[in-house]
Design a protein around this motif. Structure first.
Motif, PDB file in Angstrom:
ATOM      1  N   THR A   1       0.839  -1.189   0.000  1.00  0.00           N
ATOM      2  CA  THR A   1       0.000   0.000   0.000  1.00  0.00           C
ATOM      3  C   THR A   1       0.882   1.250   0.000  1.00  0.00           C
ATOM      4  N   LYS A   2       0.419   2.284  -0.698  1.00  0.00           N
ATOM      5  CA  LYS A   2       1.167   3.549  -0.762  1.00  0.00           C
ATOM      6  C   LYS A   2       0.606   4.556   0.228  1.00  0.00           C
ATOM      7  N   THR A   3      -0.474   4.153   0.915  1.00  0.00           N
ATOM      8  CA  THR A   3      -1.083   5.036   1.909  1.00  0.00           C
ATOM      9  C   THR A   3      -0.870   4.445   3.296  1.00  0.00           C
ATOM     10  N   HIS A   4      -1.267   5.186   4.315  1.00  0.00           N
ATOM     11  CA  HIS A   4      -1.033   4.754   5.694  1.00  0.00           C
ATOM     12  C   HIS A   4      -1.582   3.351   5.958  1.00  0.00           C
ATOM     13  N   ILE A   5      -0.755   2.499   6.524  1.00  0.00           N
ATOM     14  CA  ILE A   5      -1.152   1.119   6.820  1.00  0.00           C
ATOM     15  C   ILE A   5      -2.254   1.108   7.871  1.00  0.00           C
ATOM     16  N   SER A   6      -3.340   0.416   7.564  1.00  0.00           N
ATOM     17  CA  SER A   6      -4.448   0.365   8.522  1.00  0.00           C
ATOM     18  C   SER A   6      -5.109  -1.008   8.586  1.00  0.00           C
ATOM     19  N   GLU A   7      -4.768  -1.892   7.659  1.00  0.00           N
ATOM     20  CA  GLU A   7      -5.418  -3.198   7.615  1.00  0.00           C
ATOM     21  C   GLU A   7      -4.415  -4.323   7.837  1.00  0.00           C
ATOM     22  N   ASP A   8      -4.918  -5.436   8.355  1.00  0.00           N
ATOM     23  CA  ASP A   8      -4.061  -6.587   8.639  1.00  0.00           C
ATOM     24  C   ASP A   8      -3.354  -7.094   7.388  1.00  0.00           C
ATOM     25  N   LYS A   9      -4.041  -7.058   6.265  1.00  0.00           N
ATOM     26  CA  LYS A   9      -3.436  -7.564   5.028  1.00  0.00           C
ATOM     27  C   LYS A   9      -2.208  -6.740   4.632  1.00  0.00           C
ATOM     28  N   ASP A  10      -2.219  -5.459   4.975  1.00  0.00           N
ATOM     29  CA  ASP A  10      -1.062  -4.606   4.679  1.00  0.00           C
ATOM     30  C   ASP A  10       0.133  -4.993   5.543  1.00  0.00           C
TER      31      ASP A  10
ATOM     32  N   LYS B   1      16.723  -1.886  -7.457  1.00  0.00           N
ATOM     33  CA  LYS B   1      15.555  -1.133  -7.912  1.00  0.00           C
ATOM     34  C   LYS B   1      14.335  -1.447  -7.049  1.00  0.00           C
ATOM     35  N   LEU B   2      14.107  -2.742  -6.783  1.00  0.00           N
ATOM     36  CA  LEU B   2      12.961  -3.155  -5.970  1.00  0.00           C
ATOM     37  C   LEU B   2      13.096  -2.692  -4.523  1.00  0.00           C
ATOM     38  N   ALA B   3      14.305  -2.801  -3.974  1.00  0.00           N
ATOM     39  CA  ALA B   3      14.545  -2.382  -2.590  1.00  0.00           C
ATOM     40  C   ALA B   3      14.336  -0.878  -2.432  1.00  0.00           C
ATOM     41  N   THR B   4      14.749  -0.117  -3.432  1.00  0.00           N
ATOM     42  CA  THR B   4      14.562   1.338  -3.403  1.00  0.00           C
ATOM     43  C   THR B   4      13.084   1.696  -3.476  1.00  0.00           C
ATOM     44  N   THR B   5      12.352   0.983  -4.332  1.00  0.00           N
ATOM     45  CA  THR B   5      10.906   1.200  -4.434  1.00  0.00           C
ATOM     46  C   THR B   5      10.232   0.870  -3.115  1.00  0.00           C
ATOM     47  N   ARG B   6      10.678  -0.202  -2.489  1.00  0.00           N
ATOM     48  CA  ARG B   6      10.105  -0.601  -1.208  1.00  0.00           C
ATOM     49  C   ARG B   6      10.353   0.486  -0.152  1.00  0.00           C
ATOM     50  N   ASP B   7      11.555   1.060  -0.143  1.00  0.00           N
ATOM     51  CA  ASP B   7      11.869   2.142   0.794  1.00  0.00           C
ATOM     52  C   ASP B   7      10.943   3.336   0.575  1.00  0.00           C
ATOM     53  N   ASP B   8      10.700   3.654  -0.689  1.00  0.00           N
ATOM     54  CA  ASP B   8       9.800   4.766  -1.022  1.00  0.00           C
ATOM     55  C   ASP B   8       8.379   4.469  -0.548  1.00  0.00           C
ATOM     56  N   ASN B   9       7.957   3.231  -0.733  1.00  0.00           N
ATOM     57  CA  ASN B   9       6.618   2.838  -0.288  1.00  0.00           C
ATOM     58  C   ASN B   9       6.489   2.965   1.226  1.00  0.00           C
ATOM     59  N   ASN B  10       7.523   2.547   1.946  1.00  0.00           N
ATOM     60  CA  ASN B  10       7.496   2.615   3.402  1.00  0.00           C
ATOM     61  C   ASN B  10       7.477   4.051   3.901  1.00  0.00           C
ATOM     62  N   PHE B  11       8.133   4.927   3.169  1.00  0.00           N
ATOM     63  CA  PHE B  11       8.115   6.346   3.532  1.00  0.00           C
ATOM     64  C   PHE B  11       6.695   6.893   3.446  1.00  0.00           C
ATOM     65  N   GLN B  12       5.942   6.380   2.467  1.00  0.00           N
ATOM     66  CA  GLN B  12       4.569   6.843   2.265  1.00  0.00           C
ATOM     67  C   GLN B  12       3.571   6.168   3.200  1.00  0.00           C
ATOM     68  N   ASN B  13       3.776   4.866   3.476  1.00  0.00           N
ATOM     69  CA  ASN B  13       2.770   4.159   4.280  1.00  0.00           C
ATOM     70  C   ASN B  13       3.101   4.086   5.768  1.00  0.00           C
ATOM     71  N   GLY B  14       4.290   4.578   6.145  1.00  0.00           N
ATOM     72  CA  GLY B  14       4.619   4.667   7.567  1.00  0.00           C
ATOM     73  C   GLY B  14       5.067   3.378   8.219  1.00  0.00           C
ATOM     74  N   TYR B  15       5.500   2.403   7.428  1.00  0.00           N
ATOM     75  CA  TYR B  15       5.959   1.128   8.019  1.00  0.00           C
ATOM     76  C   TYR B  15       7.362   1.323   8.602  1.00  0.00           C
TER      77      TYR B  15
ATOM     78  N   LEU C   1      19.027  -3.103   2.245  1.00  0.00           N
ATOM     79  CA  LEU C   1      19.181  -4.134   1.205  1.00  0.00           C
ATOM     80  C   LEU C   1      19.746  -3.537  -0.074  1.00  0.00           C
ATOM     81  N   ALA C   2      19.283  -2.361  -0.461  1.00  0.00           N
ATOM     82  CA  ALA C   2      19.771  -1.741  -1.694  1.00  0.00           C
ATOM     83  C   ALA C   2      21.268  -1.527  -1.627  1.00  0.00           C
TER      84      ALA C   2
END
Length: 222
Positions: free
Chosen positions: A152-161, A194-208, A217-218
């Motif tokens: 998710t690119k938004t704040h984590i709120s569900e168990d599946k996230d 590339k994937l690890a960097t994308t994951r870092d960006d996603n975490n910045f957005q979703n607050g993980y 990892l990158a």
């Protein structure tokens, strides 16, 4: 002379056929290992106790003294039989690794890397077998790609996230293992970065924020 040639052709055909059959027989298991077949009851995590507010970088890690020796004893029992591991197809072996019952406990430990090294890295024969397969990195990248795409690119709120993030954590642990890392080609390393960097960006957005507890990892694949 003709009979001799025919016999040679038949012999060659039989040898080639046995090689193909042997290959298919070697990796004949197409279903992941069922950890529920092990008598020990799988530990239960309480994500409400573990994470108060990931978005605000507040977290309460499970302490070793709270876990106690029973968890260590359980970890030692979650070992897939060797005669099963060596017959699993690589994707099935990876799926078995990804279904390890103590993922939730280890990923939310105060020091998850240390917990992983103690509980899994030295005892999990799935990792050892994966390290010896030529197609392992490719299979990992396929799974990594699908998991990062599902973040998710938004704040984590569900168990599946949380489940998705936890799976990515577990897969990144595997990629950080030197016995796995050394098999990556230059192109595969680029894809992982590339994937690890994308994951870092996603975490910045979703607050993980828990991902901050893990190695970069990158950087490890650059």
């Amino acid at each position: 002379m003709l009979i001799k040639k025919v016999l040679l052709v038949l012999l060659a055909t039989a040898i080639i056929g046995s090689l193909f059959c042997g290959c298919e027989e070697k990796y004949s298991i197409e279903e992941p290992f069922d950890f529920s077949s092990i008598a020990t009851k799988a530990p239960q995590e309480d994500t409400n106790d573990v994470i108060e507010d990931v978005g605000n970088n507040e977290q309460e890690a499970v302490q070793p003294e709270e876990i106690g020796n029973p968890f260590l004893e359980q970890a030692e029992q979650y070992v897939v039989p060797e005669d099963v591991v060596v017959k699993m197809k690589t994707e099935v072996l990876l799926e078995t690794y990804m279904s390890y019952p103590m993922i939730g406990i280890i990923c939310f430990e105060e020091n998850p890397v240390e917990a992983y090294d103690i509980w899994v890295k030295e005892t999990d024969n799935c990792i050892k077998e994966l390290a010896g397969r030529e197609d392992t990195i490719g299979k990992i990248i396929e799974l990594y790609t699908s998991l990062v795409a599902a973040e998710t690119k938004t704040h984590i709120s569900e168990d599946k996230d949380y489940e998705t993030e936890k799976k990515i954590d577990w897969l990144e642990f595997l990629l950080l293992n030197e016995s796995i890392k050394i098999h990556a080609t230059a192109e595969q390393k680029k894809e992982i970065v590339k994937l690890a960097t994308t994951r870092d960006d996603n975490n910045f957005q979703n607050g993980y924020a828990i991902a901050d507890l893990y190695p970069d990892l990158a950087a490890a694949y650059k």
